[in-house]
Design an enzyme around this catalytic site. Structure first.
Site, mmCIF file in Angstrom:
data_model
loop_
_atom_site.group_PDB
_atom_site.id
_atom_site.type_symbol
_atom_site.label_atom_id
_atom_site.label_comp_id
_atom_site.label_asym_id
_atom_site.label_seq_id
_atom_site.Cartn_x
_atom_site.Cartn_y
_atom_site.Cartn_z
ATOM 1 N N LYS A 28 -11.217 -1.852 6.178
ATOM 2 C CA LYS A 28 -10.065 -1.478 7.007
ATOM 3 C C LYS A 28 -10.628 -0.805 8.263
ATOM 4 C CE LYS A 28 -6.804 2.391 6.856
ATOM 5 N NZ LYS A 28 -5.608 2.966 6.232
ATOM 6 N N ARG B 260 0.369 10.334 -0.265
ATOM 7 C CA ARG B 260 0.630 11.428 0.676
ATOM 8 C C ARG B 260 1.807 12.267 0.279
ATOM 9 N NH1 ARG B 260 0.091 8.264 6.420
ATOM 10 N NH2 ARG B 260 -1.752 7.132 5.723
ATOM 11 N N GLU C 31 0.850 -1.199 0.000
ATOM 12 C CA GLU C 31 0.000 0.000 0.000
ATOM 13 C C GLU C 31 0.882 1.244 0.000
ATOM 14 O OE1 GLU C 31 -2.791 0.309 3.312
ATOM 15 O OE2 GLU C 31 -2.857 2.485 3.029
ATOM 16 N N THR D 152 -4.530 5.954 1.259
ATOM 17 C CA THR D 152 -4.949 7.354 1.427
ATOM 18 C C THR D 152 -5.775 7.834 0.228
ATOM 19 O OG1 THR D 152 -2.772 7.626 2.520
ATOM 20 C CG2 THR D 152 -4.166 9.545 2.437
HETATM 21 C C1 3PG Z 1 -1.649 5.243 8.183
HETATM 22 O O1 3PG Z 1 -2.585 5.458 7.455
HETATM 23 O O2 3PG Z 1 -0.744 6.048 8.459
HETATM 24 C C2 3PG Z 1 -1.612 3.891 8.716
HETATM 25 O O3 3PG Z 1 -2.717 3.646 9.448
HETATM 26 C C3 3PG Z 1 -0.363 3.545 9.422
HETATM 27 O O4 3PG Z 1 -0.480 3.771 10.744
HETATM 28 P P1 3PG Z 1 0.760 3.391 11.655
HETATM 29 O O5 3PG Z 1 1.865 4.323 11.256
HETATM 30 O O6 3PG Z 1 0.269 3.618 13.042
HETATM 31 O O7 3PG Z 1 1.094 1.955 11.339
#
Ligand code: 3PG
Length: 210
Positions: free
Chosen positions: A132, A48, A44, A72
């Site tokens: 999710k 971002r 994934e 995202t």
């Molecule tokens: C995110 O979208 O940043 C994820 O949920 C990852 O979260 P984490 O950094 O707590 O694993």
């Protein structure tokens, strides 16, 4: 043309879906190869950073053993751009009918983010039952997933957010959890330093969680 996956296939491939933030396109291919070497194929890449789509494209073109996905995803336009870049699945931090419809129309498997019963019901109304749970640890963790198992017994989850090598096992043991997501497989310093061996080792440990 790559085979179209289902969200269940994306979730069942490995115990962990790495949540990846890349700041340079040059990081994408070696990072994907490092994860694949450790046994993790579903990647994934979060939308971002300005280079995220280019990273997805590079992985899709140059690492055929990996499956590049987009994280995202917050709009129909995100979903379209991700698919065009070569993403074969999408993950969203929340749920809207617009994102659900766009992914459905594109034939792009989506893991929609939910954190409440109402959001689960909205996603279910649109045909999504593999979701999710985000942000999982902040929003109730294993206890929340157990509680949802009653009214939403037909839904499966990928808890993400605050998940680590330390708490993943407890989540993976739940009957309504197919996999977890997390950023711990691709630490920012390891990516920045090109420490791919460390990422392969983290991936191997993640595969052994189940
Ligand atoms: C995110 O979208 O940043 C994820 O949920 C990852 O979260 P984490 O950094 O707590 O694993």
């Amino acid at each position: 043309m790559a085979v179209r996956l289902t969200s269940l296939e994306v979730m069942r491939d490995a115990p962990v879906i790495p949540v990846i933030v890349l700041t340079e396109v040059a990081q994408a291919v070696p990072m994907a190869r490092a994860l694949v070497a450790g046994g993790i194929r579903m990647l994934e890449v979060t939308l971002r950073t300005p280079v995220a789509l280019a990273c997805i494209e590079a992985i899709a073109k140059e690492v055929p053993e990996a499956v590049a996905g987009a994280g995202t995803v917050r709009s129909a336009a995100d979903a379209q751009a991700a698919q065009l870049a070569g993403a074969r699945f999408a993950v969203s931090p929340g749920y809207t009918h617009a994102v659900g419809k766009a992914c459905h129309d594109l034939g792009l498997p989506l893991l929609p983010g939910v954190a409440t019963g109402s959001e689960i019901m909205m996603a279910q109304e649109d045909g999504y039952t593999a979701l999710k749970f985000f942000p999982a640890m902040q929003a109730g963790g294993a206890a929340m997933l157990k509680a949802w198992g009653g009214p939403f017994g037909d839904v499966v989850f990928c808890p993400t957010g605050g998940v680590t090598a330390g708490n993943a096992r407890e989540l993976l043991a739940l009957s309504n959890v197919l996999c977890v997501g997390g950023s711990w497989l691709t630490p920012a310093d390891a990516v920045a330093q090109g420490d791919w061996a460390r990422i392969t080792a983290l991936a191997r440990e993640a595969v052994a969680l189940r």
